[in-house]
Write a protein that holds these residues in place. Structure first.
Motif, short mmCIF file in Angstrom:
data_model
loop_
_atom_site.label_atom_id
_atom_site.label_comp_id
_atom_site.label_asym_id
_atom_site.label_seq_id
_atom_site.Cartn_x
_atom_site.Cartn_y
_atom_site.Cartn_z
N GLU A 217 0.82 -1.20 0.00
CA GLU A 217 0.00 0.00 0.00
C GLU A 217 0.86 1.26 0.00
OE1 GLU A 217 -3.55 2.07 2.68
OE2 GLU A 217 -2.72 0.11 3.23
N LYS A 218 0.47 2.22 -0.82
CA LYS A 218 1.20 3.49 -0.91
C LYS A 218 1.04 4.27 0.39
CE LYS A 218 -0.54 6.74 -3.49
NZ LYS A 218 -0.97 7.52 -4.68
N VAL A 219 2.15 4.90 0.85
CA VAL A 219 2.08 5.65 2.10
C VAL A 219 2.13 7.17 1.88
CG1 VAL A 219 3.06 3.79 3.48
CG2 VAL A 219 4.59 5.46 2.44
N ALA A 220 2.60 7.61 0.69
CA ALA A 220 2.65 9.06 0.43
C ALA A 220 2.96 9.31 -1.03
CB ALA A 220 3.70 9.73 1.31
N THR A 221 2.68 10.53 -1.49
CA THR A 221 3.11 11.00 -2.81
C THR A 221 3.83 12.32 -2.63
OG1 THR A 221 1.29 9.92 -4.00
CG2 THR A 221 2.40 11.74 -5.11
N ILE A 222 5.04 12.41 -3.14
CA ILE A 222 5.86 13.61 -3.03
C ILE A 222 6.00 14.23 -4.41
CG2 ILE A 222 8.14 14.52 -2.42
CD1 ILE A 222 8.44 12.13 -0.52
N ILE A 238 6.56 11.28 -7.04
CA ILE A 238 7.07 9.99 -6.58
C ILE A 238 6.11 9.41 -5.55
CG2 ILE A 238 8.95 8.83 -5.35
CD1 ILE A 238 10.87 10.88 -6.50
N ASP A 239 5.61 8.20 -5.82
CA ASP A 239 4.81 7.47 -4.85
C ASP A 239 5.73 6.69 -3.93
OD1 ASP A 239 2.41 8.35 -5.96
OD2 ASP A 239 2.37 6.72 -7.42
N VAL A 240 5.46 6.75 -2.63
CA VAL A 240 6.33 6.14 -1.63
C VAL A 240 5.67 4.87 -1.08
CG1 VAL A 240 7.53 6.48 0.57
CG2 VAL A 240 7.28 8.40 -1.03
N TYR A 241 6.47 3.80 -1.00
CA TYR A 241 5.99 2.51 -0.50
C TYR A 241 6.98 1.97 0.55
CZ TYR A 241 3.20 2.59 -4.79
OH TYR A 241 2.34 2.96 -5.81
N GLN A 242 6.44 1.30 1.55
CA GLN A 242 7.29 0.63 2.54
C GLN A 242 7.64 -0.75 1.99
OE1 GLN A 242 8.00 2.58 5.33
NE2 GLN A 242 9.71 1.14 5.50
#
Length: 373
Positions: A217-222, A238-242
């Motif tokens: 699951e995506k956690v943020a978009t920068i 940039i989509d951020v993923y753990q």
């Protein structure tokens, strides 16, 4: 200086003068010395170019060395090629000069007739105070021996004798014989890929969207806005993923990564690289890594307290960085006034510095004009 036979392909890619200049380089390395980082940030080295010291950012993702606004006079006879590019605003002039300096010296090596680039941007206001004079590109392709890149203490050293690799994990690696760039094989979320070793990447670790198609699951978009040398604007999301990184069976940890539609290769970043000591073995196509503090490897993404940054675009102060769904602003929004003080050409740098020093823009009274979609 030993040159790879594959360097001959440069004849097809560059002018005869550039090829001759590159072949005229002569480097001498000193295995008894260490090249020590300038300060605790472990980002830059002191480099003497034509007798003048330069503070150059160390960028293993760059195949060439580049200096901004040369501190020495350019000799017409040493200019290999020169380009002048006007920006879309018809005011900004960028000059890119391919140049052969008489000497480039560090404590680790000396290169005569060094081929590099000199850039100069005219007619543009520079509000930021860049502490670096340019970029020291990757020079590893010229070293046959193993190289120790030690971030715990902060140095680079050529290793002539076998070095103790106790506690190191071994990674397969690929090496570009011309540029010196290299990539290491790392398993992320159970899938392996080669990650470019890039100390110049100060954003997120990027993963190849062609390799990593199924993500958690995506956690943020920068979102960020970058200004190219020809004054064109690039907006990057940039989509951020753990994710889970496995450097070896015994070295597994959490690490957040980024991906966008243009992520066609996987790239490590500086923050990650500085968590390890490295031994680079070009001859055997291996790279060894050892965590400096294994208890600090887990990197879980947290929404930063700073949600926006500003910059100048066409003599206007605009939002150049934001975190979507967290910030109330969008990339390109113009800041017209701050605390009832109008932004003008005379105070734009002062206003930019104020914004970028303020972690929470909600503490300021901002008047903005939304960016055109």
């Amino acid at each position: 200086m030993k040159k790879s036979f594959s360097l001959a392909i440069l004849i097809l890619l560059s002018s005869c003068r550039e090829y001759k200049a590159l072949m005229a380089e002569q480097s001498k390395f000193n295995s008894e010395k260490k090249l020590t980082f300038n300060d605790d940030s472990k980002e830059a080295f002191n480099v003497n170019i034509n007798g003048i010291n330069h503070n150059l950012f160390f960028d293993t993702g760059a195949g060439v060395t580049l200096i901004n606004n040369a501190k020495f006079d350019l000799n017409d006879k040493k200019i290999i090629r020169q380009k002048k590019i006007y920006g879309f605003d018809k005011k900004t002039l960028s000059t890119s000069t391919t140049y052969s300096v008489d000497s480039l010296k560090t404590s680790l090596f000396t290169t005569k007739n060094k081929y590099l680039y000199v850039s100069k941007i005219e007619n543009i206001r520079n509000c930021s105070q860049d502490k670096y004079d340019g970029i020291l590109g990757n020079f590893f392709s010229e070293i046959e021996n193993q190289i120790e890149l030690n971030y715990e203490i902060g140095y680079i050293k050529i290793v002539e004798n076998e070095i103790d690799k106790s506690g190191y994990s071994v990674l397969d690696a690929t090496f570009n014989p011309i540029s010196g760039k290299f990539s290491v094989k790392i398993e992320v979320n159970g899938i392996s890929d080669y990650f470019l070793f890039d100390t110049g990447n100060k954003m997120a670790i990027l993963i190849n969207n062609g390799v990593y198609k199924v993500l958690p699951e995506k956690v943020a978009t920068i979102s960020s806005q970058n200004l190219a040398v020809n004054n064109t604007v690039m907006i990057v999301k940039i989509d951020v993923y753990q994710s889970v990184f496995a450097m070896s069976d015994d070295l597994v940890f959490n690490q957040y990564v980024g991906i966008d539609n243009t992520s066609e290769r996987s790239i490590l970043n500086q923050q990650f690289i500085k968590k390890f000591n490295w031994i680079i073995d070009r001859k055997n196509k291996k790279v060894y890594c050892k965590a400096i503090n294994i208890n600090k490897l887990n990197s879980v993404y947290k929404i930063p307290s700073r949600k926006e940054l500003s910059g100048e675009k066409n003599e206007k102060l605009v939002v150049t960085f934001c975190i979507e769904n967290v910030s109330k602003y969008n990339i390109g929004d113009e800041i017209v006034s701050i605390n009832n003080q109008k932004v003008t050409a005379a105070n734009i740098c002062e206003m930019q510095i104020l914004l970028n020093k303020t972690e929470d823009w909600a503490t300021l009274q901002l008047e903005t004009i939304p960016a055109k979609s």
